[in-house]
Design an enzyme around this catalytic site. Structure first.
Site, PDB file in Angstrom:
ATOM      1  N   ASN A   9      -4.976  -6.468  -0.771  1.00 21.12           N
ATOM      2  CA  ASN A   9      -3.463  -6.833  -1.100  1.00 21.12           C
ATOM      3  C   ASN A   9      -3.536  -8.234  -0.474  1.00 21.12           C
ATOM      4  O   ASN A   9      -3.339  -8.592   0.524  1.00 21.12           O
ATOM      5  CB  ASN A   9      -2.373  -5.937  -0.406  1.00 21.12           C
ATOM      6  N   LYS A  11      -1.050 -10.615  -1.192  1.00 20.13           N
ATOM      7  CA  LYS A  11       0.294 -10.826  -1.012  1.00 20.13           C
ATOM      8  C   LYS A  11       0.199 -12.260  -1.964  1.00 20.13           C
ATOM      9  O   LYS A  11      -0.354 -12.580  -2.785  1.00 20.13           O
ATOM     10  CB  LYS A  11       0.505 -10.987   0.404  1.00 20.13           C
ATOM     11  N   HIS A  95       5.552  -1.744  -1.922  1.00 16.39           N
ATOM     12  CA  HIS A  95       5.168  -2.369  -0.449  1.00 16.39           C
ATOM     13  C   HIS A  95       6.473  -2.576   0.101  1.00 16.39           C
ATOM     14  O   HIS A  95       7.575  -2.939  -0.337  1.00 16.39           O
ATOM     15  CB  HIS A  95       4.382  -3.508  -1.034  1.00 16.39           C
ATOM     16  N   GLU A  97       7.279  -4.882   2.109  1.00 17.28           N
ATOM     17  CA  GLU A  97       7.768  -6.242   1.966  1.00 17.28           C
ATOM     18  C   GLU A  97       8.714  -6.328   1.048  1.00 17.28           C
ATOM     19  O   GLU A  97       9.669  -7.007   0.918  1.00 17.28           O
ATOM     20  CB  GLU A  97       6.740  -7.381   1.864  1.00 17.28           C
ATOM     21  N   GLU A 167       1.525   3.133   4.766  1.00 17.80           N
ATOM     22  CA  GLU A 167       1.545   2.018   5.705  1.00 17.80           C
ATOM     23  C   GLU A 167       2.607   1.968   6.561  1.00 17.80           C
ATOM     24  O   GLU A 167       3.842   1.594   6.461  1.00 17.80           O
ATOM     25  CB  GLU A 167       1.663   0.727   4.719  1.00 17.80           C
ATOM     26  N   GLY A 173       0.319  -6.473   9.172  1.00 18.37           N
ATOM     27  CA  GLY A 173       0.296  -7.640   9.562  1.00 18.37           C
ATOM     28  C   GLY A 173       0.501  -8.026  11.208  1.00 18.37           C
ATOM     29  O   GLY A 173       0.606  -9.280  11.629  1.00 18.37           O
ATOM     30  N   SER A 213      -3.113  -3.339   9.087  1.00 22.71           N
ATOM     31  CA  SER A 213      -4.142  -3.879  10.208  1.00 22.71           C
ATOM     32  C   SER A 213      -5.276  -3.073  10.179  1.00 22.71           C
ATOM     33  O   SER A 213      -6.112  -3.049  11.031  1.00 22.71           O
ATOM     34  CB  SER A 213      -3.549  -4.030  11.512  1.00 22.71           C
ATOM     35  N   GLY A 234      -4.574  -5.851   3.995  1.00 19.22           N
ATOM     36  CA  GLY A 234      -4.076  -7.274   3.695  1.00 19.22           C
ATOM     37  C   GLY A 234      -5.137  -8.112   4.148  1.00 19.22           C
ATOM     38  O   GLY A 234      -5.946  -8.559   3.520  1.00 19.22           O
ATOM     39  N   GLY A 235      -4.794  -8.706   5.533  1.00 21.22           N
ATOM     40  CA  GLY A 235      -5.263  -9.824   5.971  1.00 21.22           C
ATOM     41  C   GLY A 235      -6.900  -9.821   5.925  1.00 21.22           C
ATOM     42  O   GLY A 235      -7.488 -10.763   5.426  1.00 21.22           O
TER      43      GLY A 235
HETATM   44  C1  PEP Z   1      -0.568  -4.774   3.388  1.00 18.45           C
HETATM   45  O1  PEP Z   1      -0.099  -5.749   3.121  1.00 18.45           O
HETATM   46  O2  PEP Z   1      -0.407  -3.712   2.841  1.00 18.45           O
HETATM   47  C2  PEP Z   1      -1.213  -4.648   4.908  1.00 18.45           C
HETATM   48  C3  PEP Z   1      -1.661  -3.438   5.261  1.00 18.45           C
HETATM   49  O3  PEP Z   1      -1.478  -5.942   5.529  1.00 18.45           O
HETATM   50  P1  PEP Z   1      -2.369  -5.789   6.956  1.00 18.45           P
HETATM   51  O4  PEP Z   1      -3.817  -5.275   6.567  1.00 18.45           O
HETATM   52  O5  PEP Z   1      -2.892  -7.333   7.004  1.00 18.45           O
HETATM   53  O6  PEP Z   1      -1.971  -5.156   7.966  1.00 18.45           O
END
Ligand code: PEP
Length: 251
Positions: A9, A11, A95, A97, A167, A173, A213, A234-235
């Protein structure tokens, strides 16, 4: 047999040029991967070139949102028909966010899930509790409410096509990850809720990803749990090499 799906993802990161560069590297790295479905969720501005960049490879492209109407006077929105038209195959929905910053409700997310299915794309349907929910023992209540609301009215056949991404909001994050055992326990509870709604056989077929994460160092332990069928990342998906390490952990 459930499919293992590792999805990135991105973002609101990456220009079109940056997106194509990373996807070109990823396409090359993953050319021999056949046991994991690989998806990258990219911003709307990159989607068309992203689909072209991964054509003929194991990598598929997701949008990160959609508006649940075919077309109309909805300034600034993008429809499922438009996504389908350019070759997008998955859409990330609900999501945390979007729930938090854009006020998306379970009901609205449910409309989106249905619209994405109607256009033959795969929803990656996100759920998850906040830290205060977990600390006050409401994890199961919150996830149950989000699942029942977001997947309301789906047939068994439709439910089988959905990917659920669990999640925990406190792990997104933040560098904090649920322990594999903690994640497994919640995934099992989520599968029980899906069984209640759609029957045990259908629930056994639904891919449930973990997100929060996930990184090369913890992916193997998480992905080896019985009810963790993939990751939403994500990251660690922003660079092809770190994302590839997670994909290898899912093989
Ligand atoms: C996400 O954006 O869905 C996510 C899990 O981010 P991260 O892996 O950075 O925690």
């Amino acid at each position: 047999m459930r499919k293992t799906v590792i999805a990135g993802n991105w973002k609101m990161y990456k220009t079109n040029k940056e997106a194509v560069e990373v996807l070109t590297q990823l396409k090359d790295l993953t050319k021999d991967v056949s046991t994991v479905d690989i998806v990258i969720g990219a911003p709307f501005t990159c989607l068309s070139d992203a689909v072209k960049a991964v054509k003929g490879s194991n990598v598929k492209i997701a949008a990160e949102n959609v508006y649940p109407k075919e077309e109309g006077a909805y300034t600034g929105e993008v429809s499922p028909k438009m996504l389908k038209d350019i070759g997008v195959e998955y859409v990330i929905l609900g999501h945390s966010e979007r729930r938090e910053y854009f006020g998306e409700t379970d009901e609205f997310i449910n409309q989106k899930v249905k619209a994405v299915l109607e256009y033959g794309m795969t929803p990656i349907f996100c759920i998850g509790e906040k830290l205060e929910d977990r600390e006050s023992g409401k994890t199961l209540d919150v996830n149950t409410r989000q699942i029942k609301g977001g997947l309301a009215g789906l047939s068994q056949e439709e439910a089988k096509k959905v990917i659920v991404a669990y999640e925990p909001v406190w792990a997104i994050g933040t560098g904090k990850t649920a322990t594999p055992e903690m994640a497994q326990e919640t995934h099992k509870e989520i599968r029980n809720v899906l069984a209640e709604m759609f029957g045990k056989d259908v629930a056994e077929e639904i891919t449930i990803q973990y997100g929060g994460s996930m990184k090369p160092e913890n992916a193997k332990d998480l992905l080896s749990q019985a009810d963790i069928d993939g990751g939403l990342v994500g990251g660690a998906s922003l660079k092809a090499d770190s994302f590839f390490e997670i994909i290898k952990a899912g093989k």
